[in-house]
Design an enzyme around this catalytic site. Structure first.
Site, mmCIF file in Angstrom:
data_model
loop_
_atom_site.group_PDB
_atom_site.id
_atom_site.type_symbol
_atom_site.label_atom_id
_atom_site.label_comp_id
_atom_site.label_asym_id
_atom_site.label_seq_id
_atom_site.Cartn_x
_atom_site.Cartn_y
_atom_site.Cartn_z
ATOM 1 N N LYS A 73 0.474 -1.574 0.362
ATOM 2 C CA LYS A 73 -0.048 0.135 0.288
ATOM 3 C C LYS A 73 0.911 1.138 0.228
ATOM 4 C CE LYS A 73 -1.756 1.875 3.608
ATOM 5 N NZ LYS A 73 -1.057 3.281 4.241
ATOM 6 N N ASN A 74 1.987 1.505 0.936
ATOM 7 C CA ASN A 74 2.751 2.408 0.862
ATOM 8 C C ASN A 74 3.919 2.315 -0.106
ATOM 9 O OD1 ASN A 74 1.395 2.579 3.125
ATOM 10 N ND2 ASN A 74 3.288 2.279 4.622
ATOM 11 N N ARG B 3 -8.096 -0.590 5.599
ATOM 12 C CA ARG B 3 -7.609 0.665 5.042
ATOM 13 C C ARG B 3 -6.329 -0.251 4.068
ATOM 14 N NH1 ARG B 3 -6.100 5.055 8.217
ATOM 15 N NH2 ARG B 3 -4.941 5.122 6.641
ATOM 16 N N ASP C 256 5.452 0.491 11.904
ATOM 17 C CA ASP C 256 3.974 -0.074 11.205
ATOM 18 C C ASP C 256 3.927 -1.492 11.947
ATOM 19 O OD1 ASP C 256 3.668 2.667 10.518
ATOM 20 O OD2 ASP C 256 3.206 1.286 8.040
ATOM 21 N N CYS D 243 -4.722 12.913 13.765
ATOM 22 C CA CYS D 243 -4.378 11.536 13.370
ATOM 23 C C CYS D 243 -4.813 10.983 14.275
ATOM 24 C CB CYS D 243 -2.954 11.591 13.043
ATOM 25 S SG CYS D 243 -1.729 10.092 13.034
ATOM 26 N N VAL E 220 9.888 7.137 15.723
ATOM 27 C CA VAL E 220 9.176 7.887 14.655
ATOM 28 C C VAL E 220 7.833 7.629 15.618
ATOM 29 C CG1 VAL E 220 8.058 7.115 12.279
ATOM 30 C CG2 VAL E 220 10.229 5.890 13.021
ATOM 31 N N ARG F 64 1.312 14.670 13.742
ATOM 32 C CA ARG F 64 1.764 14.220 12.402
ATOM 33 C C ARG F 64 1.736 15.854 11.137
ATOM 34 N NH1 ARG F 64 -0.579 8.602 10.126
ATOM 35 N NH2 ARG F 64 1.180 8.869 8.696
ATOM 36 N N PRO F 65 3.002 16.608 10.758
ATOM 37 C CA PRO F 65 3.357 17.282 10.650
ATOM 38 C C PRO F 65 3.217 17.557 9.474
ATOM 39 C CG PRO F 65 4.707 16.904 12.505
ATOM 40 C CD PRO F 65 4.002 15.623 12.222
ATOM 41 N N ILE F 66 2.964 18.458 8.534
ATOM 42 C CA ILE F 66 3.726 18.461 7.393
ATOM 43 C C ILE F 66 4.783 18.771 6.953
ATOM 44 C CG2 ILE F 66 1.214 16.790 5.594
ATOM 45 C CD1 ILE F 66 0.885 20.251 5.352
ATOM 46 N N ASP F 67 4.840 20.013 8.086
ATOM 47 C CA ASP F 67 5.879 21.702 7.542
ATOM 48 C C ASP F 67 6.877 20.936 6.577
ATOM 49 O OD1 ASP F 67 6.634 19.473 9.585
ATOM 50 O OD2 ASP F 67 8.537 20.565 10.682
ATOM 51 N N LEU F 68 7.778 19.103 6.495
ATOM 52 C CA LEU F 68 9.284 18.792 5.648
ATOM 53 C C LEU F 68 8.980 19.536 4.254
ATOM 54 C CD1 LEU F 68 10.422 16.405 8.431
ATOM 55 C CD2 LEU F 68 10.937 18.735 7.734
ATOM 56 N N ARG G 87 -4.210 10.606 4.930
ATOM 57 C CA ARG G 87 -3.582 11.565 5.107
ATOM 58 C C ARG G 87 -2.073 11.901 3.440
ATOM 59 N NH1 ARG G 87 -1.968 14.380 9.252
ATOM 60 N NH2 ARG G 87 -0.136 13.944 8.515
HETATM 61 C C1 UD1 Z 1 4.447 6.746 6.475
HETATM 62 C C2 UD1 Z 1 3.860 4.705 5.741
HETATM 63 C C3 UD1 Z 1 3.233 4.610 7.393
HETATM 64 C C4 UD1 Z 1 4.110 4.723 8.230
HETATM 65 C C5 UD1 Z 1 5.908 6.343 8.271
HETATM 66 C C6 UD1 Z 1 7.033 6.350 9.078
HETATM 67 C C7 UD1 Z 1 2.479 5.604 4.237
HETATM 68 C C8 UD1 Z 1 1.340 6.633 3.653
HETATM 69 N N1 UD1 Z 1 2.451 6.149 5.291
HETATM 70 O O1 UD1 Z 1 4.162 7.735 6.636
HETATM 71 O O2 UD1 Z 1 2.738 3.964 7.426
HETATM 72 O O3 UD1 Z 1 4.128 4.827 9.996
HETATM 73 O O4 UD1 Z 1 6.366 6.307 7.097
HETATM 74 O O5 UD1 Z 1 7.666 4.821 8.439
HETATM 75 O O6 UD1 Z 1 3.573 5.540 3.116
HETATM 76 N N2 UD1 Z 1 7.014 14.018 10.273
HETATM 77 C C9 UD1 Z 1 7.148 15.826 10.440
HETATM 78 N N3 UD1 Z 1 7.294 16.700 9.658
HETATM 79 C C10 UD1 Z 1 6.556 16.634 8.191
HETATM 80 C C11 UD1 Z 1 6.611 14.724 8.123
HETATM 81 C C12 UD1 Z 1 6.940 14.106 8.843
HETATM 82 O O7 UD1 Z 1 7.532 16.016 11.643
HETATM 83 O O8 UD1 Z 1 6.840 17.107 7.565
HETATM 84 C C13 UD1 Z 1 7.809 13.146 11.359
HETATM 85 C C14 UD1 Z 1 6.401 12.101 11.614
HETATM 86 O O9 UD1 Z 1 5.805 12.795 12.747
HETATM 87 C C15 UD1 Z 1 6.983 11.435 12.376
HETATM 88 C C16 UD1 Z 1 8.473 10.935 11.244
HETATM 89 O O10 UD1 Z 1 8.420 12.188 10.734
HETATM 90 O O11 UD1 Z 1 8.017 11.163 13.150
HETATM 91 C C17 UD1 Z 1 7.902 9.860 10.382
HETATM 92 O O12 UD1 Z 1 7.182 10.265 9.344
HETATM 93 P P1 UD1 Z 1 7.298 9.689 8.232
HETATM 94 O O13 UD1 Z 1 8.129 9.260 7.085
HETATM 95 O O14 UD1 Z 1 6.793 11.718 6.592
HETATM 96 O O15 UD1 Z 1 5.842 9.058 7.485
HETATM 97 P P2 UD1 Z 1 4.784 9.225 6.524
HETATM 98 O O16 UD1 Z 1 5.105 9.081 4.817
HETATM 99 O O17 UD1 Z 1 3.975 10.236 6.972
#
Ligand code: UD1
Length: 424
Positions: free
Chosen positions: A22-23, A399, A307, A117, A329, A122-126, A93
């Protein structure tokens, strides 16, 4: 709503095939948005709720999509809209994956903020930082990320991620393949799902160096051409199925996998006393009568995946001794623990560390799914519990697990899906 009804303590045996990841499928589908003409055929795309949600999102944007027997065909030549609406993004997300490709191809994108979430922030700042580095202007307006570029193309840049993010690395990759000049992504995620995305983008004509390492160098190209591609297996599904074998003191085989992507998890199974036999495409797990306590720290790949943390905790309820589990994580991803305790487990959380005191005699009751992997851990506990366990709200599980009950039945589990009504 649907629930699983599980009659526990059945031994399992036999072989099941792993589904497509899926991912990995989600960014592959998002990357089709980068192509201006032609059709792309993606094989081994699992039939899952999240994939259907993503399909709806791409269709909303204007893509033509067909899906049959795990093969998804996409034509993204007629995209007419660059806005990902709240109604779809809130369901998943990972919808944020359309940000990079839309921006790269159309110079603008509008994506609803994903919102909360089930397991902590689960921020998206990056993701946004990466787009800004590549030359986008970002603002948040009325709950939407509004992204726009000056001029006609994104510009290559150095993107240095302070922490590793699978999603942000994927978005940065998809945005940079069509940017002018060279992009360097530092501290890139090295998960197999990112390697697969790189392979797909390269098959379509992208120029990416360093695939599988934490430094990716991308030389932007004019355009991408459609290319057929086969998705990888779902390593989390495969590991969950192996855990079903381990928690029922059984011997089972999961086929159609690449064992090298599961090294950390297989090492933990061995530590717990399981015998692991691998060949190029399959893994056989033989579980001992008594499992040994085994600590786990979830970290980015190649370490033990977050996961699988919930499923591991379920397994350790059946192990002799105390196991300590930390998730680096998602520090607060422990929603499954109160429900596992309701089945008779003895698990404490202190300072974001779970201590599992085993072995526990689990006895079936009704338990509630709260998120995808938490649901899987409850199903596993149900397989080990005496009597009947009902796992409610399995829409979370749907899902991300393709036909899980069929696969478990194939292995000999007594599990059925039933519909029910919740009291309100
Ligand atoms: C993906 C997987 C999810 C898995 C996660 C970690 C998909 C669809 N989902 O989620 O199943 O649990 O990887 O292996 O592939 N973070 C920030 N800012 C950001 C983005 C992330 O601080 O903009 C932090 C997150 O809160 C977390 C860490 O980075 O602590 C890793 O998250 P990330 O690898 O981005 O997870 P996803 O890609 O959302």
């Amino acid at each position: 709503m649907d629930k699983f009804v599980i009659q526990g303590r059945r031994r399992l045996n036999g072989t099941v095939r792993a589904s497509g990841s899926k991912n990995s499928a989600l960014p592959l589908i998002a990357a089709t948005l980068l192509t201006e003409r032609g059709e792309i055929t993606l094989e081994r795309i699992p039939d899952l709720k999240d994939i259907r949600t993503f399909r709806k999102l791409l269709e909303y944007l204007g893509a033509d999509i067909r899906y049959r027997e795990n093969t998804l065909t996409v034509s993204a030549s007629n995209i007419r809209c660059v806005q990902a609406p709240y109604e779809l993004v809130k369901q998943m997300r990972a919808s944020i994956y359309v940000l990079g490709p839309l921006l790269a191809r159309f110079g603008r994108a509008s994506v609803s903020l994903p919102g909360g979430c089930a397991f902590g922030p689960r921020p998206i700042d990056l993701h946004l930082m990466a787009m800004e580095k590549l030359g986008a202007t970002i603002s948040i307006e009325k709950g939407f990320i509004e992204a726009q570029i000056q001029g006609s193309h994104l510009k290559g840049a150095v993107i240095d991620f302070p922490i590793t993010s699978v999603g942000a690395t994927g978005n940065a990759l998809m945005a940079s393949v069509l940017a002018r000049g060279k992009t360097t992504i530092q501290n890139a995620a090295v998960e197999p799902e990112i390697v697969t995305l790189c392979n797909f983008l390269c098959a379509m004509g992208a120029d990416i160096r360093g695939t599988g390492t934490s430094t990716l160098e991308i030389n932007g190209v004019e355009s991408l051409k459609p290319a057929p591609f086969t998705n990888i297996f779902d390593r989390i599904e495969a590991a969950t199925l192996l855990t079903a074998g381990a928690i029922t003191a059984s011997s089972i085989t999961v086929d159609d996998v690449d064992p090298s992507q599961l090294t950390a998890i297989l090492g933990k199974f061995e530590h717990a006393g399981c015998k692991i036999i691998t060949d190029r495409t399959s893994i056989t797990l033989q579980s001992p009568e008594t499992l040994s306590h085994t600590d786990v720290i979830a970290n980015p790949y190649p370490d033990f995946p977050t996961d699988m943390q919930a499923q591991w905790i379920a397994l350790m309820t059946q192990a002799e001794g105390t196991s300590h589990i930390i998730d680096k994580v998602y520090h607060e991803r422990f929603n499954h623990i109160p429900e596992l305790n309701r089945l008779g487990a003895r698990i404490e959380i202190r300072n974001n560390e779970a201590s599992v005191y085993g072995p526990s005699r689990l006895t079936g009751t009704k338990v509630m799914s709260t998120d995808l992997r938490a649901s899987a851990s409850l199903v596993l506990a149900g397989l080990a519990a005496e009597g009947v366990t009902e796992v409610l709200r399995i829409y979370h599980l749907d899902r991300g697990y393709e036909k899980l009950e069929d696969k478990l039945k194939q292995l000999g589990a007594d599990i059925t899906r039933e519909s029910y009504q919740e009291f309100t």
